[in-house]
Design an enzyme around this catalytic site. Structure first.
Site, PDB file in Angstrom:
ATOM      1  N   HIS A  20       4.358   2.967  12.380  1.00 30.63           N
ATOM      2  CA  HIS A  20       3.475   4.122  12.617  1.00 30.63           C
ATOM      3  C   HIS A  20       4.130   5.213  13.468  1.00 30.63           C
ATOM      4  CE1 HIS A  20      -0.404   1.475  12.003  1.00 30.63           C
ATOM      5  NE2 HIS A  20       0.428   1.402  10.987  1.00 30.63           N
ATOM      6  N   HIS A  49       0.826  -1.215   0.000  1.00 35.03           N
ATOM      7  CA  HIS A  49       0.000   0.000   0.000  1.00 35.03           C
ATOM      8  C   HIS A  49       0.853   1.254   0.000  1.00 35.03           C
ATOM      9  CE1 HIS A  49       0.357   0.959   4.359  1.00 35.03           C
ATOM     10  NE2 HIS A  49       0.319  -0.339   4.554  1.00 35.03           N
ATOM     11  N   ASP A  72       3.299  -6.381   3.297  1.00 36.94           N
ATOM     12  CA  ASP A  72       2.970  -5.266   4.186  1.00 36.94           C
ATOM     13  C   ASP A  72       3.412  -5.580   5.612  1.00 36.94           C
ATOM     14  OD1 ASP A  72       1.987  -2.896   5.206  1.00 36.94           O
ATOM     15  OD2 ASP A  72      -0.074  -3.602   5.355  1.00 36.94           O
ATOM     16  N   GLU A  96      -4.719   1.868   2.957  1.00 41.41           N
ATOM     17  CA  GLU A  96      -4.762   0.707   3.857  1.00 41.41           C
ATOM     18  C   GLU A  96      -4.903   1.166   5.294  1.00 41.41           C
ATOM     19  OE1 GLU A  96      -3.307  -2.394   6.618  1.00 41.41           O
ATOM     20  OE2 GLU A  96      -2.432  -0.432   6.283  1.00 41.41           O
ATOM     21  N   GLU A  97      -4.211   2.247   5.634  1.00 38.66           N
ATOM     22  CA  GLU A  97      -4.056   2.614   7.044  1.00 38.66           C
ATOM     23  C   GLU A  97      -5.354   3.029   7.715  1.00 38.66           C
ATOM     24  OE1 GLU A  97      -1.665   1.803   8.638  1.00 38.66           O
ATOM     25  OE2 GLU A  97       0.159   1.906   7.467  1.00 38.66           O
ATOM     26  N   ASP A 156       6.515   0.737   6.326  1.00 44.76           N
ATOM     27  CA  ASP A 156       5.059   0.595   6.224  1.00 44.76           C
ATOM     28  C   ASP A 156       4.469   1.685   5.352  1.00 44.76           C
ATOM     29  OD1 ASP A 156       2.459  -0.170   6.651  1.00 44.76           O
ATOM     30  OD2 ASP A 156       2.340   0.569   8.698  1.00 44.76           O
TER      31      ASP A 156
END
Lengths: 453, 453
Positions: B420, B276, B350, B322-323, B288
């Protein structure tokens, strides 16, 4: 026949025992992942003590520190083994540049461990580049005499295990100077042993062959080697200058450090788990091999914390002088022989504190089969690669005594990013990865202790 | 029965084919490890574009950039799929402190994605700490009303696969605010999803349950959570203050990016490899999931460079959102259904660009068996873990169409150090590890394309 042996071993080792063992192994991992102290020990070794080249004050401090750590843990016996080690010192920082016509371009080099110095004014000469010793031989004295040889064969990036790529290139570092000197070269510059393209030169050991002039030799960063190679193609007459100030002093006294939990049933059978305490002088020796040392201590700490009373004697050994002499490993085996000690297995962690992948072994087929049988117990922890392989430099000399040699095999992808270079610092080590390595070795020690070899 | 099926598959797939395939797979790894360009693409994505939260200009730039990269490689068809995405913005940096009597101690927090803001003056209230929703329920309105709830259950460090530890803790982040609001809480502070003890707060998505007041929620660093927990034990009356300025704007138009090599024999059978393109706003989204995107592109690049003409159509898909919404993955599957496309397999990367360990699959036993049969071909590359597992969020919706879902499974130890958080930057990715992941997926695409499913 081998298959039958394996099958019988497998049958013998099943059912109830497997279940008890898998629970105990789970406890070992839980203890180390929850209460592990190896990263804390490594932090002190890296940040408070720092570089630990044989004969240095750092190495001496590390001996006293790790001895105290093991005493504080209450290991039954903690002792030193005196050993005389080579004492090489780098001296003032090296200088090097490429002189291409009127343009001088500085490039990063580091003297190789064991090298002689250049004259005080340095050496300036034309450069001849080779990738192999065969190429060097073909050029002969006519093309080599009076020049600096650039050994520029890279580590092969297509090797999945980077240690294979290292093995395929490191001969240039170890023997390049003497090979070049055979044909009258005045210096040898070796491409750094790393797959990275960067500005970090990587040092490492070298040996002079007897009866051949000892010429100075240094490692150049991969970017430096690439630049030099490119400029040489444009101007084969360019010159390279380098100056280094290293020297070999008299051998110095130092020590292996040994901590022990004595066996309750067969105390005379010894299982070793170890790493080497010395490092190169450029950085903190976090991956090479502070990690192996603190993992070895952690194995014994965890066993004690879990109340595991081994049948056999378990030793954590911090070897001295792996990098430039192997005197500690040799001494340890000499003493083992002299004292009629029976070492059934020795595990070494000297490939970095990365995520575990397995164990490589050197021994008889029977010995190896007896460990391979634990595969199913270890697979849940990512230890898929268990079989014949390589042991470790320090434990190598024990092989002559019939000891099974076991090399802990972590993931190898990042190791040569740091190996022998100024960035081998604490932040190159991930705490969980380090702990998992310690737990993997503790699990294997537990099994070998319980079932013997 | 399953064993027989496996045996038959194994027999069908042997001898000459195995040998040809192992040579081709070796070539794929050689190409990517020698000429790989995925790290270069990732460098641009991280350093020139940067954060790519859905609806942001970064995300829009990333769409155009990856489209251009694939066009420049000459993939036969490169196209965008329009999709409306949530558009949440963080606003000015958050503030938070613990007010313990007269002492105010600042602690690092970040608003969770999707959260509402606090009032402009912030929220100050007493804190009640819980580890589970059951605990919260037991406390009830009497103990919770008017307070800020601290959800402080750590990720379990004893899980070898850190994604299991994540799964065991992330419910606090996703649903904590609404659970707390049920009992009248005015805010929810969640321990960051990491096994590290440090000062980095880790953001991530959250959802408000319908019909329950929407209270502001943020993640606190693990050190911050530990401190708050410790002080609460000494003084349960202490207060916590936080202020955040985030808001949800109108949905914004964005895109999935698709690059394609058309199949020569069965062009209507599609194999997807993807990641993603969106990331959180705090860092560069290197692990990520910049890694997954550039690996997907690399798979097609390497096939083209090696002159592999696939029988089936191979697509690199960069999913959007995606997040915080999964709109891209949902849209992709909707269009696939609408256009009657037959997706036989979808591979997602991912879980980071770390050293490959294997593939986890979601599908029928028969589908999974057909991939598991390649184990021996993939084992030399460290891909030991091949079997049932989890696929990936973006490819998930394709599961309803009968597509075999395959999650690339790299080593998981370091992922949640960065996940994140502001340190998910390019330097968190190792080039060789990234390349090995791309090569692993390319090898699997090659096999699935050749033999079908």
């Amino acid at each position: 026949m081998k298959k039958i042996l394996f099958f019988l071993l497998f049958c013998a080792f099943s059912g109830f025992a497997q279940n008890t063992d898998s629970l105990q192994i789970r406890k070992i991992y839980d203890e180390i992942l929850t209460n592990g102290e190896c990263y804390k020990t490594l932090t002190y070794l890296c940040k408070t003590i720092g570089p630990r080249l044989s004969g240095s004050t750092g190495a001496a401090k590390a001996v006293q520190y790790t001895k105290k750590v093991m005493e504080d843990y209450g290991f039954e016996k903690v002792f030193l083994q005196e050993v005389m080690v080579p004492h090489w010192v780098r001296g003032a920082k090296e200088e090097a540049y490429i002189e291409n016509g009127k343009v001088k371009t500085k490039v990063p080099i580091v003297a190789l461990g064991g090298s002689v110095a250049t004259p005080a004014i340095g050496i300036k000469a034309e450069v001849i580049e080779v990738k192999t010793f065969e190429e060097l031989k073909a050029l002969g004295e006519a093309k080599v005499k009076g020049k600096i040889v650039l050994f520029n064969r890279p580590m092969d990036p297509t090797k999945i295990n980077t240690f294979e790529a290292y093995a395929g290139a490191v001969g240039q570092r170890g023997n390049g100077a003497s090979e070049a000197a055979k044909y009258g070269a005045v210096g040898a510059i070796v491409r750094s042993m790393t797959t990275l393209q960067d500005n970090n030169p990587h040092t490492g050991g070298m040996r002079y062959a007897p009866g051949i002039p000892m010429i100075p030799t240094a490692a150049i960063s991969t970017n430096g080697a690439n630049l030099l190679s490119k400029l040489l193609k444009e101007n084969p007459k360019l010159k390279f200058y380098f100056k280094q100030n290293c020297q070999t002093l008299d051998d110095a006294p130092s020590h292996n450090v040994v901590g022990e939990i004595r066996g309750t049933e067969k105390p005379d059978e010894i299982i070793v788990v170890g790493g080497h305490l010395d490092s190169w002088d450029l950085a903190e020796g976090a991956q090479d091999d502070g990690s192996g040392c603190v993992q070895a201590i952690e194995v014994l700490r965890a066993m004690k914390a879990l109340g595991i009373k081994p049948k056999r004697t378990i030793r954590a050994v911090m070897y001295m002088n792996e990098e430039n002499g192997l005197r500690g490993g040799t001494k340890y085996a000499d003493l083992a022989k002299q004292n009629n000690e029976k070492h059934i297995a020795a595990i070494e962690s000297d490939n970095g504190g990365f995520t575990p992948r397995g164990f490589g072994m050197v021994g008889t087929n029977e010995q190896i089969a007896k460990v391979t049988v634990y595969k199913n117990l270890l697979a849940p922890y990512g230890l898929a690669e268990i079989g014949r392989g390589s042991g470790g430099a320090d434990i190598g000399p024990l092989g002559n005594l019939g000891t099974l040699l076991i090399g802990f095999k972590p993931d190898s992808q990042r190791y040569f990013d740091f190996h022998h270079a100024q960035n081998d610092k604490l932040d190159a080590v991930n705490e969980r990865e380090l702990q998992l390595g310690a737990a993997s070795m503790a699990a294997l020690v537990y099994l070998i202790d319980k079932y013997g070899l």
